[in-house]
Design a protein around this motif. Structure first.
Motif, PDB file in Angstrom:
ATOM      1  N   GLU A 124      -8.221 -74.713 -41.252  1.00 17.63           N
ATOM      2  CA  GLU A 124      -6.773 -74.843 -41.210  1.00 17.63           C
ATOM      3  C   GLU A 124      -6.419 -76.294 -40.854  1.00 17.63           C
ATOM      4  OE1 GLU A 124      -4.674 -72.362 -38.414  1.00 17.63           O
ATOM      5  OE2 GLU A 124      -2.751 -72.858 -39.316  1.00 17.63           O
ATOM      6  N   MET A 140      -8.618 -78.991 -31.784  1.00 19.71           N
ATOM      7  CA  MET A 140      -7.482 -78.273 -31.207  1.00 19.71           C
ATOM      8  C   MET A 140      -7.966 -77.302 -30.162  1.00 19.71           C
ATOM      9  SD  MET A 140      -6.938 -77.355 -34.970  1.00 19.71           S
ATOM     10  CE  MET A 140      -8.226 -78.287 -35.650  1.00 19.71           C
ATOM     11  N   ALA A 151      -8.153 -73.674 -30.496  1.00 15.87           N
ATOM     12  CA  ALA A 151      -9.004 -72.634 -31.060  1.00 15.87           C
ATOM     13  C   ALA A 151      -8.479 -72.259 -32.435  1.00 15.87           C
ATOM     14  CB  ALA A 151      -9.014 -71.404 -30.158  1.00 15.87           C
ATOM     15  N   MET A 152      -9.267 -71.444 -33.159  1.00 18.42           N
ATOM     16  CA  MET A 152      -8.906 -71.111 -34.536  1.00 18.42           C
ATOM     17  C   MET A 152      -9.235 -69.653 -34.826  1.00 18.42           C
ATOM     18  SD  MET A 152      -7.631 -72.141 -37.323  1.00 18.42           S
ATOM     19  CE  MET A 152      -7.386 -70.954 -38.639  1.00 18.42           C
ATOM     20  N   GLU A 153      -8.272 -69.001 -35.470  1.00 20.48           N
ATOM     21  CA  GLU A 153      -8.297 -67.545 -35.630  1.00 20.48           C
ATOM     22  C   GLU A 153      -9.025 -67.057 -36.875  1.00 20.48           C
ATOM     23  OE1 GLU A 153      -5.519 -69.523 -35.949  1.00 20.48           O
ATOM     24  OE2 GLU A 153      -4.227 -68.815 -37.574  1.00 20.48           O
ATOM     25  N   HIS A 159      -4.162 -65.197 -27.865  1.00 18.38           N
ATOM     26  CA  HIS A 159      -3.448 -65.798 -29.005  1.00 18.38           C
ATOM     27  C   HIS A 159      -4.268 -65.664 -30.287  1.00 18.38           C
ATOM     28  CE1 HIS A 159      -0.761 -68.880 -30.885  1.00 18.38           C
ATOM     29  NE2 HIS A 159      -1.863 -69.149 -31.574  1.00 18.38           N
ATOM     30  N   GLU A 160      -5.518 -66.091 -30.239  1.00 19.13           N
ATOM     31  CA  GLU A 160      -6.332 -66.053 -31.464  1.00 19.13           C
ATOM     32  C   GLU A 160      -6.590 -64.613 -31.884  1.00 19.13           C
ATOM     33  OE1 GLU A 160      -6.321 -68.871 -32.755  1.00 19.13           O
ATOM     34  OE2 GLU A 160      -5.958 -70.045 -30.936  1.00 19.13           O
ATOM     35  N   HIS A 195      -3.614 -63.180 -33.646  1.00 17.59           N
ATOM     36  CA  HIS A 195      -3.461 -63.676 -35.015  1.00 17.59           C
ATOM     37  C   HIS A 195      -4.065 -62.708 -36.034  1.00 17.59           C
ATOM     38  CE1 HIS A 195      -1.531 -67.542 -35.117  1.00 17.59           C
ATOM     39  NE2 HIS A 195      -2.419 -68.179 -34.397  1.00 17.59           N
ATOM     40  N   LYS A 219       3.540 -67.396 -38.345  1.00 16.53           N
ATOM     41  CA  LYS A 219       2.390 -66.899 -37.595  1.00 16.53           C
ATOM     42  C   LYS A 219       2.301 -67.521 -36.207  1.00 16.53           C
ATOM     43  CE  LYS A 219      -1.393 -69.890 -39.450  1.00 16.53           C
ATOM     44  NZ  LYS A 219      -2.129 -70.400 -38.270  1.00 16.53           N
ATOM     45  N   GLU A 220       2.645 -68.800 -36.070  1.00 17.20           N
ATOM     46  CA  GLU A 220       2.427 -69.447 -34.776  1.00 17.20           C
ATOM     47  C   GLU A 220       3.506 -69.111 -33.742  1.00 17.20           C
ATOM     48  OE1 GLU A 220      -0.293 -70.382 -34.022  1.00 17.20           O
ATOM     49  OE2 GLU A 220      -1.297 -70.959 -35.895  1.00 17.20           O
ATOM     50  N   ASN A 279      -0.938 -81.573 -40.976  1.00 17.79           N
ATOM     51  CA  ASN A 279      -1.560 -81.551 -39.639  1.00 17.79           C
ATOM     52  C   ASN A 279      -0.598 -82.000 -38.549  1.00 17.79           C
ATOM     53  OD1 ASN A 279      -4.162 -80.628 -40.242  1.00 17.79           O
ATOM     54  ND2 ASN A 279      -4.670 -82.635 -41.088  1.00 17.79           N
ATOM     55  N   TYR A 281       1.707 -79.074 -36.548  1.00 15.90           N
ATOM     56  CA  TYR A 281       1.242 -78.112 -35.533  1.00 15.90           C
ATOM     57  C   TYR A 281       1.839 -78.568 -34.212  1.00 15.90           C
ATOM     58  CZ  TYR A 281      -1.541 -75.954 -39.032  1.00 15.90           C
ATOM     59  OH  TYR A 281      -1.911 -75.281 -40.159  1.00 15.90           O
ATOM     60  N   TYR A 294       5.432 -74.117 -32.569  1.00 16.04           N
ATOM     61  CA  TYR A 294       4.795 -73.131 -31.693  1.00 16.04           C
ATOM     62  C   TYR A 294       5.761 -72.607 -30.628  1.00 16.04           C
ATOM     63  CZ  TYR A 294      -0.037 -73.784 -33.375  1.00 16.04           C
ATOM     64  OH  TYR A 294      -1.188 -73.798 -34.126  1.00 16.04           O
ATOM     65  N   GLN A 342      -6.637 -86.849 -37.085  1.00 20.13           N
ATOM     66  CA  GLN A 342      -5.802 -85.876 -36.370  1.00 20.13           C
ATOM     67  C   GLN A 342      -5.673 -86.230 -34.901  1.00 20.13           C
ATOM     68  OE1 GLN A 342      -6.192 -81.554 -36.708  1.00 20.13           O
ATOM     69  NE2 GLN A 342      -7.304 -81.955 -38.597  1.00 20.13           N
TER      70      GLN A 342
HETATM   71  N1  ARG Z   1      -4.131 -71.805 -35.988  1.00 25.30           N
HETATM   72  C1  ARG Z   1      -4.650 -72.443 -34.809  1.00 25.30           C
HETATM   73  C2  ARG Z   1      -3.943 -71.791 -33.646  1.00 25.30           C
HETATM   74  O1  ARG Z   1      -2.898 -72.138 -33.230  1.00 25.30           O
HETATM   75  C3  ARG Z   1      -4.468 -73.909 -34.759  1.00 25.30           C
HETATM   76  C4  ARG Z   1      -4.888 -74.677 -35.943  1.00 25.30           C
HETATM   77  C5  ARG Z   1      -4.472 -76.083 -35.813  1.00 25.30           C
HETATM   78  N2  ARG Z   1      -4.728 -76.778 -37.014  1.00 25.30           N
HETATM   79  C6  ARG Z   1      -4.427 -78.083 -37.175  1.00 25.30           C
HETATM   80  N3  ARG Z   1      -4.677 -78.646 -38.298  1.00 25.30           N
HETATM   81  N4  ARG Z   1      -3.903 -78.769 -36.205  1.00 25.30           N
HETATM   82  O2  ARG Z   1      -4.331 -70.818 -33.159  1.00 25.30           O
END
Ligand code: ARG
Ligand code: ZN
Length: 881
Positions: free
Chosen positions: A128, A267, A269-271, A304-305, A308, A326-327, A380, A383, A388, A832
């Motif tokens: 992502e 970041m 974490a990632m779901e 959170h993850e 998701h 989603k966020e 990017n 986010y 959020y 990033q």
């Molecule tokens: N989906 C992830 C989360 O909030 C974050 C991904 C962030 N991606 C990015 N390219 N900054 O749970």
């Protein structure tokens, strides 16, 4: 990602793909520097699509080394390829076809940490938003969903573990010491949810039985030896799974749920479906190495993850403009989860503090954008805390408007109607409208209009008529690209509090809609009249922070003290105390800046001390009250011509006055708030630690000596107390022997634990005053600082730029020049991370003129660099506009 010549993407140009992806079959032959990826993709042309339209696949820094159509080589004239795209022409009109794409990639050289990369010898992915296109040519957009079959082949000794999304199909030995594993994810998903992990890791295992009785295997993978530190994360995961069943009726849908902790991650974490990848700082905890805040973060991010899986994975986003779908929703869900696990009021106070300190400045500066933006240059950079946290507040307002039942009906309809879809914000809102028979079109402006609304309110009591009149006016400030704004639908929770502390129950209301304790401000100017109010009430407004607004409401000190004592909403009591102290701090900062002195009204000080000593209130709440608005809070409220040194001096003066007046109370708290039993991370014990450490901070102001903090450091039996004592020593007595000794003892003791070393770096990076920059520069040479690791960079450079107002905003501009240099050094490797660090300067225009000039000059240095990533280019352009 990529270079800076990327162009703007516009929501208005959205259209579906010409081809439908039916399934994906990927084979990875892993090699640290030369990984082979075979992607077999089955497509058919969408009904009604142009029969001659070519198939266009995205890439990023890719080289094509093989291309087959239905297993036959594609002739050179039939396709065009660049590192960024692969276009194939003359594809079948009516039947499905199979494309096989072969690419070779270099995970070891992938310093962007997007796509497939290596961290501590482990292969891992982050896709992502647009990282998948760094693995293979692909329709890399969230509205292309398909089931994936994954085969991973790798050296067995180095990579005993081969993981991907979905359920495990099988595996076995291969050739030359290699082995393989195959995974199948039956749930159609977009490419950004793909994940692969391979390496040699330890595991913590458990199981969860879902509400329909299915057993799910739970696995958390961490570096060997760190397994005991994953116990709290596992516990948080099981509580999250249970809570989502009970609160939202959502059950998990695969046989296995895995979490992998990695040490290089851009970041939190990632779901990824069934295979979450986490920054290890949000997995690993034990009493010796984690603070209470760490525990709370782990609980929230694990939740959170996991959440998701439904809000993000089962129902995903049609395009990246819908990111808040989603966020924002998932942050709302994790906030509610933490509120149920901990103290709801204290959690709400912490959320609002965070929203105001992070999102309000974003919304008030050059990077302001709507929760649902309509254009971007670099996804990017979206986010953001607006997507959020403000996104979460918008969801919360829907719940406030519709009530718990109405909100649940809307959510149930959303899950039922859109399961399996790539949906939009409009789809989401429509579910609440349809389920409740309510028109939310005006409310939807919250998604589309940027800027924090300002509401001015004034109340008047008429004893003869027994009425209370409340006049409200809303104003939404101009933001980049949006000069004129429409009035919004603002839900304001309120109470009329009577002399004896009870709440008035008006017999009637005129002037607008009121449901329960919520009044609906929908016009630019609106007056509500409450009848049957038999004595003069004190107005408590925007209780629980029902709307994310700036409220201007003049109330006397007496009235605010009345609310602080009597409101039945604990949040409102905190808000009232905050409203009492903030003007004192602001006035003080202005006075110091203009060469005057700070005055501290004793009524305000005694209100604070009264709350501090009130044993009927939970300790965590009292700690929140005692944590006065930060220097950044004061700067934000002042809004312009800010002098961070004056703010610091004023705040220190007020803290000292509170400390001296409340000394016996703080002494008592310091002695009695110690937890007697062994360490427990639960919220109540954490609250006692917070209050005791707050007392320590004040006592140090009263005593003007490092002795007590040095003793606290020596006797601490958990990381919260240890790092608090360390900060007091380093921040208050940076030149004292005690501070030096404590910093030295700390780094020696935690030499082998980079996550704890991060705390050591942050504490030093945030020592107030102009000397911080030299310390930061020296620490960059320290062997503990690893310039390629995002956690180390954020702990040192990030803490300095984001959290050291006097150090970073040195009057000579050296702080800004240093940051600009760092950004230009980091950008070629990790854009990033560079772009994120640069956002620390988003409020530069509200500085006093000398500092603002230095800040602009530093931004221009970045701007003039020819080799910028699209990430940094986008931010610097917007900041200078
Ligand atoms: N989906 C992830 C989360 O909030 C974050 C991904 C962030 N991606 C990015 N390219 N900054 O749970
Ligand atoms: Zn998320």
């Amino acid at each position: 990602m990529g270079t800076s010549d990327t162009k703007t993407v516009e929501l208005a140009n959205y259209r579906p793909t010409d081809f439908v992806l039916e399934r994906v079959d990927l084979t990875f032959e892993l090699d640290p520097t030369n990984t082979k990826v075979d992607a077999r993709l089955i497509f058919h042309r969408r009904d009604g699509a142009d029969p001659r339209a070519p198939l266009v696949l995205n890439g990023d820094e890719l080289t094509l080394s093989g291309l087959l159509l239905d297993q036959n080589e594609v002739p050179a004239g039939q396709y065009d390829v660049t590192p960024q795209s692969l276009t194939i022409r003359n594809l079948p009109e009516a039947v499905p076809f199979e494309i096989t794409v072969t690419t070779f990639i270099n995970p070891e050289a992938n310093t962007q940490l997007m796509g497939l990369y290596r961290t501590n010898g482990v292969y891992c992915t982050q896709c992502e938003a647009e990282g998948f296109r760094r693995i293979t040519y692909f329709p890399d957009r969230p509205d292309v969903l398909a089931p994936y079959t994954i085969t991973i082949i790798a050296d067995k000794a180095a990579n005993p573990l081969l993981l991907s999304n979905g359920n495990f199909l099988g595996g076995g030995n291969y050739d030359e010491g290699r082995h393989f594993a195959a995974w199948f994810d039956p749930h159609p998903k977009p490419s950004y949810l793909f994940a692969l992990v391979a390496g040699d890791l330890g595991v913590v295992e458990d199981t969860f039985t879902t509400m329909s009785g299915r057993d799910v295997a739970l696995k958390i993978y961490v570096e060997h030896g760190k397994e005991p530190r994953a116990a709290y994360a596992m516990d948080a995961l099981k509580r999250s799974m249970k809570w989502d069943e009970e609160r939202f009726g959502r059950e998990y849908d695969l046989d296995i749920f895995m979490i992998v902790a990695v040490s290089d991650f851009n970041m939190g974490a990632m779901e990824n479906k069934g295979l979450n990848v986490f920054n290890d700082k949000y997995v690993l905890a034990d009493p010796e190495t984690a603070t209470d805040q760490d525990y709370a973060n782990i609980e929230a991010i694990i939740a959170h993850e996991y959440f998701h899986n439904w809000t993000g994975n089962r129902i995903t986003c049609r395009d990246w403009f819908q990111l808040c779908l989603k966020e924002g929703l998932t942050v709302y869900r994790d906030h509610e989860f933490s509120a149920d696990m901990r103290s709801r009021a204290v959690k709400r106070i912490a959320e609002v503090r965070h929203l105001k300190s992070e999102q309000f400045p974003e919304d008030a500066g050059p990077l302001a954008h709507p929760v649902r933006p309509t254009k971007y240059r670099e996804i990017n950079n979206f986010y953001t805390t607006t997507v959020y946290e403000k996104g979460s507040e918008v969801t919360r307002m829907i719940a406030t408007l519709l009530g718990a039942e109405g909100f649940k009906k809307g959510m149930d309809l959303y899950f039922e109607r859109h399961d399996g879809d790539a949906a939009t914000v409009e789809d989401f809102v429509k579910c609440f409208e349809d389920a409740n028979g309510r028109d939310l079109s005006q409310f939807s402006l919250w998604y589309h209009q940027a800027g924090t609304p300002m509401v001015s309110a004034s109340g008047a009591y008429d004893p003869a008529a027994a009425t209370f009149t409340l006049s409200l006016e809303q104003m939404i400030p101009a933001t980049p690209g949006q000069s004129a704004k429409e009035p919004m639908h603002i839900p304001l929770s309120f109470a009329l509090i009577l002399d004896n502390g009870s709440t008035a129950a008006p017999t009637a209301v005129a002037g607008g809609e009121v449901t329960g304790d919520v009044l609906h401000l929908t016009e630019r100017k609106q007056t509500f009249t409450f009848s049957g109010v038999s004595s003069r009430p004190v107005l408590s407004l925007n209780r629980g922070f029902s709307a994310p607004i700036n409220l201007h409401l003049d109330r006397s000190t007496d009235d605010l003290v009345h609310i602080a004592r009597h409101d039945s909403d604990l949040f409102a009591r905190w808000q009232a105390l905050n409203d009492l102290i903030l003007p004192v701090l602001m006035e003080g900062a202005r006075d110091v800046r203009d060469g005057g002195t700070v005055t501290c009204p004793s009524a305000v000080i005694s209100a604070l001390i009264e709350i501090a000593g009130n044993d009927a209130l939970e300790p965590a709440f009292r700690a929140q009250v005692l944590a006065l608005p930060s220097e950044a809070d004061i700067a934000r409220e002042l809004g312009s011509n800010n002098d961070p040194d004056a703010i610091h001096t004023a705040r220190t003066t007020v803290l000292t006055a509170v400390a001296e007046a409340g000394r016996p109370v703080f002494q008592h708290l310091f002695e009695t708030m110690k937890n007697s039993a062994g360490f427990s991370p639960d919220a109540a014990s954490a609250g006692r630690r917070a209050l005791r450490n707050s007392a320590l901070g004040y006592l140090t102001y009263a005593e003007q000596s490092p002795v007590r903090a040095a003793e606290a450091f020596a006797s601490a039996d958990n990381m919260t107390d240890l790092v608090q004592a360390l900060s007091v020593l380093a921040h208050r007595f940076p030149d004292a022997e005690e501070a030096d000794a404590a910093l030295g003892a700390f780094v020696t003791r935690f030499d082998d634990n980079p996550l704890v070393i991060d705390k050591w770096l942050s504490v030093q990076a945030t020592i107030p005053g102009a000397g911080a920059l030299d310390r930061v520069k020296a620490l960059m040479e320290n062997r503990h600082f690893v310039a390629s690791n995002p956690n180390r960079v954020r702990a040192l450079v990030g803490s300095f730029a984001f959290s050291n107002p006097t150090g970073f905003n040195r009057a000579d501009g050296e702080g800004y020049r240093f940051l600009a240099e760092r950004i230009l050094a980091i950008d070629p490797k990790n854009p990033q991370l560079a772009a994120r660090l640069l956002t620390s300067m988003r409020s530069w225009r509200s500085l006093e003129p000398v500092r603002a000039d230095h800040a602009r000059a530093a931004l221009l240095t970045i701007d003039r660099s020819v080799e910028l990533s699209s990430d940094v280019r986008d931010i610097v352009d917007r900041m200078l506009k």
